[in-house]
Design a protein around this motif. Structure first.
Motif, short mmCIF file in Angstrom:
data_model
loop_
_atom_site.label_atom_id
_atom_site.label_comp_id
_atom_site.label_asym_id
_atom_site.label_seq_id
_atom_site.Cartn_x
_atom_site.Cartn_y
_atom_site.Cartn_z
N VAL A 113 -9.25 13.84 2.92
CA VAL A 113 -8.82 13.27 3.34
C VAL A 113 -8.27 12.61 1.80
O VAL A 113 -8.53 12.62 0.75
N PHE A 114 -6.73 12.84 1.59
CA PHE A 114 -6.04 12.64 0.10
C PHE A 114 -4.80 11.22 0.67
O PHE A 114 -3.98 10.94 -0.82
N SER A 115 -4.21 11.19 1.81
CA SER A 115 -3.07 10.42 2.04
C SER A 115 -3.33 9.64 3.08
O SER A 115 -4.30 9.67 4.24
N PRO A 116 -2.50 8.49 3.70
CA PRO A 116 -2.37 7.78 4.63
C PRO A 116 -2.03 8.21 5.40
O PRO A 116 -3.02 8.33 6.66
N GLY A 117 -1.31 9.71 5.65
CA GLY A 117 -0.56 10.35 6.39
C GLY A 117 -1.71 10.84 6.62
O GLY A 117 -2.14 10.70 8.78
N GLN A 118 -2.69 11.84 6.07
CA GLN A 118 -4.05 12.63 6.75
C GLN A 118 -4.44 11.05 7.58
O GLN A 118 -5.42 12.00 8.98
N ALA A 119 -4.85 10.44 6.86
CA ALA A 119 -5.95 9.41 7.99
C ALA A 119 -5.56 8.93 8.71
O ALA A 119 -5.89 8.76 9.99
N LEU A 120 -4.24 8.70 9.14
CA LEU A 120 -3.38 8.41 10.35
C LEU A 120 -3.52 9.43 11.83
O LEU A 120 -3.95 9.32 12.36
N LEU A 121 -3.54 10.60 11.10
CA LEU A 121 -3.59 12.15 11.58
C LEU A 121 -5.45 11.78 12.75
O LEU A 121 -5.43 12.22 13.53
N LEU A 145 -7.60 4.16 -5.57
CA LEU A 145 -8.77 2.52 -4.46
C LEU A 145 -7.30 2.66 -3.50
O LEU A 145 -7.59 1.85 -2.66
N ASN A 146 -6.02 2.53 -4.17
CA ASN A 146 -4.54 1.97 -3.70
C ASN A 146 -4.38 2.88 -1.96
O ASN A 146 -4.32 2.57 -0.87
N LEU A 147 -5.13 4.64 -1.72
CA LEU A 147 -5.01 4.87 -0.87
C LEU A 147 -6.18 4.20 -0.11
O LEU A 147 -6.24 4.40 1.58
N ILE A 148 -7.26 3.63 0.08
CA ILE A 148 -7.75 2.50 1.63
C ILE A 148 -7.44 1.41 1.35
O ILE A 148 -7.76 1.54 2.99
N SER A 149 -6.49 1.03 0.54
CA SER A 149 -5.51 -0.49 0.85
C SER A 149 -4.88 0.44 1.71
O SER A 149 -4.83 -0.34 2.81
N GLU A 150 -4.45 0.91 1.68
CA GLU A 150 -3.18 1.98 3.00
C GLU A 150 -3.90 1.34 3.55
O GLU A 150 -3.21 1.50 4.77
N ILE A 151 -4.66 2.72 3.95
CA ILE A 151 -5.27 3.51 5.20
C ILE A 151 -5.46 1.97 6.18
O ILE A 151 -5.80 1.55 6.86
N ARG A 152 -6.74 0.96 4.99
CA ARG A 152 -7.01 -0.10 6.17
C ARG A 152 -6.02 -1.13 6.46
O ARG A 152 -5.89 -1.26 7.46
N HIS A 153 -4.41 -0.93 5.51
CA HIS A 153 -3.14 -1.89 6.61
C HIS A 153 -2.89 -1.08 7.66
O HIS A 153 -2.95 -1.85 8.09
N ILE A 154 -2.94 0.74 7.57
CA ILE A 154 -2.32 0.89 8.95
C ILE A 154 -3.69 1.22 10.13
O ILE A 154 -3.18 0.88 11.19
N TYR A 155 -4.50 0.96 9.49
CA TYR A 155 -5.82 1.00 11.03
C TYR A 155 -5.85 -0.06 11.75
O TYR A 155 -5.53 -0.45 12.81
N ASP A 156 -5.12 -1.34 10.39
CA ASP A 156 -5.29 -3.09 11.32
C ASP A 156 -4.00 -2.73 11.74
O ASP A 156 -4.45 -3.89 13.12
N ASN A 157 -3.14 -2.25 11.69
CA ASN A 157 -1.41 -2.87 12.56
C ASN A 157 -1.84 -2.25 13.35
O ASN A 157 -1.89 -2.43 14.31
N TYR A 158 -2.58 -1.12 14.13
CA TYR A 158 -2.65 -0.93 15.51
C TYR A 158 -4.36 -0.69 15.91
O TYR A 158 -4.29 -0.19 17.02
N GLY A 159 -5.17 -0.87 15.43
CA GLY A 159 -6.97 -1.35 15.84
C GLY A 159 -6.85 0.10 16.04
O GLY A 159 -8.06 -0.40 16.46
N TYR A 160 -7.20 0.66 14.93
CA TYR A 160 -7.96 2.13 15.07
C TYR A 160 -9.68 1.62 15.11
O TYR A 160 -9.74 0.92 13.93
N GLU A 161 -9.95 2.55 15.56
CA GLU A 161 -11.75 2.42 15.53
C GLU A 161 -12.26 2.89 14.35
O GLU A 161 -13.34 2.97 13.94
N THR A 162 -11.59 3.62 13.47
CA THR A 162 -12.07 5.03 13.06
C THR A 162 -12.57 4.23 11.74
O THR A 162 -11.86 3.78 10.84
N GLU A 163 -13.49 4.80 11.51
CA GLU A 163 -14.06 3.87 10.21
C GLU A 163 -13.78 4.73 8.89
O GLU A 163 -14.28 5.64 8.68
#
Ligand code: E4P
Length: 217
Positions: A113-121, A145-163
């Motif tokens: 995984v190399f992008s926030p969009g891939q992590a969202l999917l 590292l910025n990718l980790i921050s972006e994914i954290r932000h997106i997951y927290d917005n929606y409460g995704y439980e994916t670690e």
């Protein structure tokens, strides 16, 4: 933060387990090849050997790139041991496979995984873990590292439980930085974990304490 070790080397896995802070292991086909583990049966046996050393999740990667193949392989891998997590690449059929495994209660790690969009999917498909490769992004002058921050932000917005499993960790500061931005898990070499131990003031302070103790005893 969970600590995984990213290797198929049994001695290193044992060392990390003995340190008492290991929560799991990630492997990939390149790491298996590096240890000289080849052939389907040897690879499957090696996964079981790893599970018998560590108390935690062990990622085992599918080789197939089509849905039917990934399902067939993933089901065999998940039957090997209760600690196995099926590692699936972030490709079109991989997303379908993540959803299939998730519906069947089989735990997954979405890799490459190399992008926030891939992590969202990956999260929408029900992945247990998502593995953003931060070292490989750094290698091409992109801020991993910025990718980790972006994914954290997106997951927290929606409460995704994916670690969020920060992967391709190369050194100790990667671990600290990932902890600061809220990665759930990191996977890296034993050397990066051991780097957390070191501080010259600890060594100087301990030497002084022992010397002072000796003076009075
Ligand atoms: C993750 O699961 C991968 O095995 C790994 O972290 C890749 O790291 P590398 O970029 O150092 O090969």
């Amino acid at each position: 933060m969970k600590f995984f070790i990213d290797t198929a080397n049994l001695d290193q896995i044992k060392d990390a387990q003995e340190l008492g802070v290991l929560d799991g292991v990630t492997t990939n086909p390149s790491l298996m090849a590096k240890e000289g583990i080849t052939g389907r049966n040897n690879i499957l046996k090696h996964y079981v050997d790893i599970c018998n050393i560590v108390d935690g999740d062990v990622s085992a990667e599918v080789i197939a790139t089509d849905l039917a193949g990934m399902i067939k392989e993933g089901e065999v891998l998940s039957e090997l041991h209760e600690q196995i997590v099926v590692k699936v690449p972030m490709i079109r059929d991989g997303v379908k496979a993540l959803k299939y495994f998730s519906d069947k209660g089989i735990r997954t790690n979405c890799t490459l995984v190399f992008s926030p969009g891939q992590a969202l999917l990956a999260a929408k498909a029900g992945a247990t873990y998502v593995s953003p490769f931060i070292g490989r992004l750094d290698d091409i002058s992109t801020d991993g590292l910025n990718l980790i921050s972006e994914i954290r932000h997106i997951y927290d917005n929606y409460g995704y439980e994916t670690e969020i499993l920060a992967a391709s960790i190369r050194h100790t500061m990667h671990i600290i930085d990932c902890a600061k931005v809220g990665a759930d898990v990191m996977t890296g070499p034993l050397s990066a974990i051991e780097g957390l131990l070191k501080h010259p003031l600890t060594d100087i302070g301990l030497a002084q304490f022992l010397a002072d103790y000796k003076k009075g005893n």
